[in-house]
Design a protein around this motif. Structure first.
Motif, PDB file in Angstrom:
ATOM      1  N   VAL A  39      -4.458  -0.443   7.172  1.00 41.99           N
ATOM      2  CA  VAL A  39      -3.898   0.908   6.611  1.00 41.99           C
ATOM      3  C   VAL A  39      -3.027   0.582   5.788  1.00 41.99           C
ATOM      4  O   VAL A  39      -3.078   1.698   4.635  1.00 41.99           O
ATOM      5  N   VAL A  40      -1.996  -0.249   5.957  1.00 45.68           N
ATOM      6  CA  VAL A  40      -0.834  -0.413   4.732  1.00 45.68           C
ATOM      7  C   VAL A  40      -1.577  -0.918   3.413  1.00 45.68           C
ATOM      8  O   VAL A  40      -1.116  -0.408   2.278  1.00 45.68           O
ATOM      9  N   ASN A  41      -2.568  -1.967   3.597  1.00 44.67           N
ATOM     10  CA  ASN A  41      -3.155  -2.332   2.360  1.00 44.67           C
ATOM     11  C   ASN A  41      -3.932  -1.291   1.688  1.00 44.67           C
ATOM     12  O   ASN A  41      -3.886  -1.079   0.472  1.00 44.67           O
ATOM     13  N   SER A  74      -3.644   1.978   1.835  1.00 44.52           N
ATOM     14  CA  SER A  74      -2.572   2.910   1.326  1.00 44.52           C
ATOM     15  C   SER A  74      -1.882   2.372  -0.200  1.00 44.52           C
ATOM     16  O   SER A  74      -1.825   2.931  -1.118  1.00 44.52           O
ATOM     17  N   SER A  75      -1.779   0.942  -0.008  1.00 45.14           N
ATOM     18  CA  SER A  75      -1.185   0.443  -1.297  1.00 45.14           C
ATOM     19  C   SER A  75      -2.063   0.521  -2.416  1.00 45.14           C
ATOM     20  O   SER A  75      -1.737   0.675  -3.588  1.00 45.14           O
ATOM     21  N   LYS A  76      -3.285   0.305  -2.180  1.00 41.50           N
ATOM     22  CA  LYS A  76      -4.298   0.462  -3.255  1.00 41.50           C
ATOM     23  C   LYS A  76      -4.423   1.691  -3.734  1.00 41.50           C
ATOM     24  O   LYS A  76      -4.685   1.827  -4.923  1.00 41.50           O
ATOM     25  N   VAL A  77      -4.421   2.627  -2.734  1.00 38.84           N
ATOM     26  CA  VAL A  77      -4.702   4.243  -3.065  1.00 38.84           C
ATOM     27  C   VAL A  77      -3.457   4.691  -4.152  1.00 38.84           C
ATOM     28  O   VAL A  77      -3.626   5.372  -5.114  1.00 38.84           O
ATOM     29  N   LEU A  78      -2.190   4.177  -3.739  1.00 41.00           N
ATOM     30  CA  LEU A  78      -1.014   4.607  -4.417  1.00 41.00           C
ATOM     31  C   LEU A  78      -0.711   3.807  -5.784  1.00 41.00           C
ATOM     32  O   LEU A  78       0.146   4.045  -6.443  1.00 41.00           O
ATOM     33  N   LYS A  79      -1.479   2.715  -5.582  1.00 34.65           N
ATOM     34  CA  LYS A  79      -1.172   1.752  -6.733  1.00 34.65           C
ATOM     35  C   LYS A  79       0.240   1.274  -6.919  1.00 34.65           C
ATOM     36  O   LYS A  79       0.842   1.469  -7.951  1.00 34.65           O
ATOM     37  N   LYS A  80       0.452   0.850  -5.441  1.00 33.65           N
ATOM     38  CA  LYS A  80       1.875   0.468  -5.373  1.00 33.65           C
ATOM     39  C   LYS A  80       1.955  -0.833  -4.499  1.00 33.65           C
ATOM     40  O   LYS A  80       1.257  -0.732  -3.545  1.00 33.65           O
ATOM     41  N   ILE A  81       2.985  -1.593  -4.898  1.00 36.45           N
ATOM     42  CA  ILE A  81       3.084  -2.751  -3.891  1.00 36.45           C
ATOM     43  C   ILE A  81       4.114  -2.511  -2.822  1.00 36.45           C
ATOM     44  O   ILE A  81       4.996  -2.055  -2.846  1.00 36.45           O
ATOM     45  N   SER A 125      -1.840  10.733  13.144  1.00 31.97           N
ATOM     46  CA  SER A 125      -2.117   9.437  13.884  1.00 31.97           C
ATOM     47  C   SER A 125      -1.240   8.367  12.975  1.00 31.97           C
ATOM     48  O   SER A 125      -0.333   8.740  12.277  1.00 31.97           O
ATOM     49  N   ALA A 126      -1.243   7.288  13.284  1.00 32.86           N
ATOM     50  CA  ALA A 126      -0.812   6.025  12.446  1.00 32.86           C
ATOM     51  C   ALA A 126      -1.227   5.894  10.949  1.00 32.86           C
ATOM     52  O   ALA A 126      -0.369   5.412  10.161  1.00 32.86           O
ATOM     53  N   VAL A 127      -2.375   6.393  10.844  1.00 30.89           N
ATOM     54  CA  VAL A 127      -2.839   6.388   9.310  1.00 30.89           C
ATOM     55  C   VAL A 127      -1.902   7.432   8.745  1.00 30.89           C
ATOM     56  O   VAL A 127      -1.453   6.948   7.495  1.00 30.89           O
ATOM     57  N   GLU A 128      -1.871   8.679   8.963  1.00 36.43           N
ATOM     58  CA  GLU A 128      -0.996   9.649   8.238  1.00 36.43           C
ATOM     59  C   GLU A 128       0.362   9.191   8.312  1.00 36.43           C
ATOM     60  O   GLU A 128       1.198   9.246   7.116  1.00 36.43           O
ATOM     61  N   SER A 129       0.917   8.542   9.167  1.00 41.81           N
ATOM     62  CA  SER A 129       2.265   8.075   9.466  1.00 41.81           C
ATOM     63  C   SER A 129       2.773   6.902   8.338  1.00 41.81           C
ATOM     64  O   SER A 129       3.562   7.104   7.501  1.00 41.81           O
ATOM     65  N   ILE A 130       1.581   5.889   8.360  1.00 41.07           N
ATOM     66  CA  ILE A 130       1.896   4.857   7.363  1.00 41.07           C
ATOM     67  C   ILE A 130       1.771   5.202   6.141  1.00 41.07           C
ATOM     68  O   ILE A 130       2.647   4.843   5.131  1.00 41.07           O
TER      69      ILE A 130
END
Length: 288
Positions: free
Chosen positions: A230-232, A234-241, A169-174
């Motif tokens: 989803v982007v936000n 993912s950013s939080k989980v990856l600790k990445k801007i 889905s878009a979740v995995e893709s993003i």
């Protein structure tokens, strides 16, 4: 006995794991994979399936060409598998007088109705659908719900499923794009779906295994989740801007199927929140 089509699909594999935990007897078919005690390599259009089905069977029909792209790339095959394959199973189910037939449909049958809550009472108008995949599923629903069928009929309209896989889905893709890039391109950040984790899908299937009435249920998440969310996360989980680049900011697509009916008639409810679900995706990339 439970008979599963598409047993080696994403949903099928998770369902098998749960059935084993519960010591429930099952067997399944698929066109992919190596045969074992639980799995036979048979196409759902093949009448040989009949020998694995008895009057005590509950059929869980997951098998299909399951994306719009797959269906558009080969519409003849999509119709043959998704519709004629379902007809073959229905004919066998009636002949063997099975107990119940659980059909995996999709929220796509509601079409795109911006900002409108979709419930199981809504009329499904096949002629208004612009997705060939949705059309095949809507036809499948009507075939299952035919009053001449001798089995209990349960339609599960799956929401947009995500889980531990690289593509889907878009979740995995993003999330994949966030792993690889510092800027992620999406259509509109306000496009939303009620995404649902694979484990919640499986628990929903389990809840209707002994359901004694004909019924239709939306098996979806409870919360509207935007692509920006989803982007936000993912950013939080990856600790990445992560920066967002919108390709079509004015083209917003929303679908809002309500799962209230399933929650009311069973004790099911979705338990995996987006943050928890996205964290699990790290395993696909060996991220600690």
């Amino acid at each position: 006995m439970i008979f599963i089509t598409g047993i080696n699909s994403f949903v099928g594999k998770y369902l098998v794991s749960e059935l084993k935990k519960r010591n429930l007897k099952f067997i399944g078919v698929d066109i992919n994979g190596k045969e074992n005690q639980y799995f036979k390599k048979i196409d759902i259009r093949d009448k040989k399936i009949e020998k694995y089905i008895t009057s005590k069977t509950t059929i869980i029909h997951l098998a299909s060409l399951s994306t719009d792209r797959m269906c558009l790339n080969n519409p003849d095959l999509a119709f043959d598998v998704n519709v004629r394959g379902t007809i073959n199973l229905i004919n066998i189910a009636n002949k063997k007088k099975v107990k119940r037939f659980i059909f995996a449909s999709t929220e796509w049958v509601y079409g795109n109705q911006a900002n409108k809550i979709q419930s199981e009472n809504d009329q499904i108008k096949i002629e208004n659908l612009n997705s060939f995949y949705a059309i095949t599923k809507a036809i499948g629903e009507k075939l299952i719900l035919n009053k001449n069928n001798k089995f209990k009929q349960i339609i599960l309209r799956f929401g947009i499923i995500y889980g531990e896989r690289v593509t889907g889905s878009a979740v995995e893709s993003i999330f994949r794009n966030c792993v690889k890039n510092k800027t992620v391109e999406i259509g509109s950040k306000y496009t939303s779906r009620r995404f649902i984790h694979i484990s919640d899908i499986v628990q929903g299937i389990i809840k209707v295994l002994k359901f004694k009435k004909n019924n239709i249920f939306n098996l979806t998440g409870s919360v509207d989740i935007t692509l920006q969310d989803v982007v936000n996360i993912s950013s939080k989980v990856l600790k990445k801007i992560i920066k967002i680049k919108e390709i079509n900011p004015k083209i917003v697509s929303n679908r809002k199927p309500t799962n209230n009916k399933l929650k009311k008639e069973t004790d099911w409810k979705p338990r995996v929140k987006l943050l928890q679900g996205v964290k699990s995706l790290k395993k696909c990339y060996n991220i600690i």
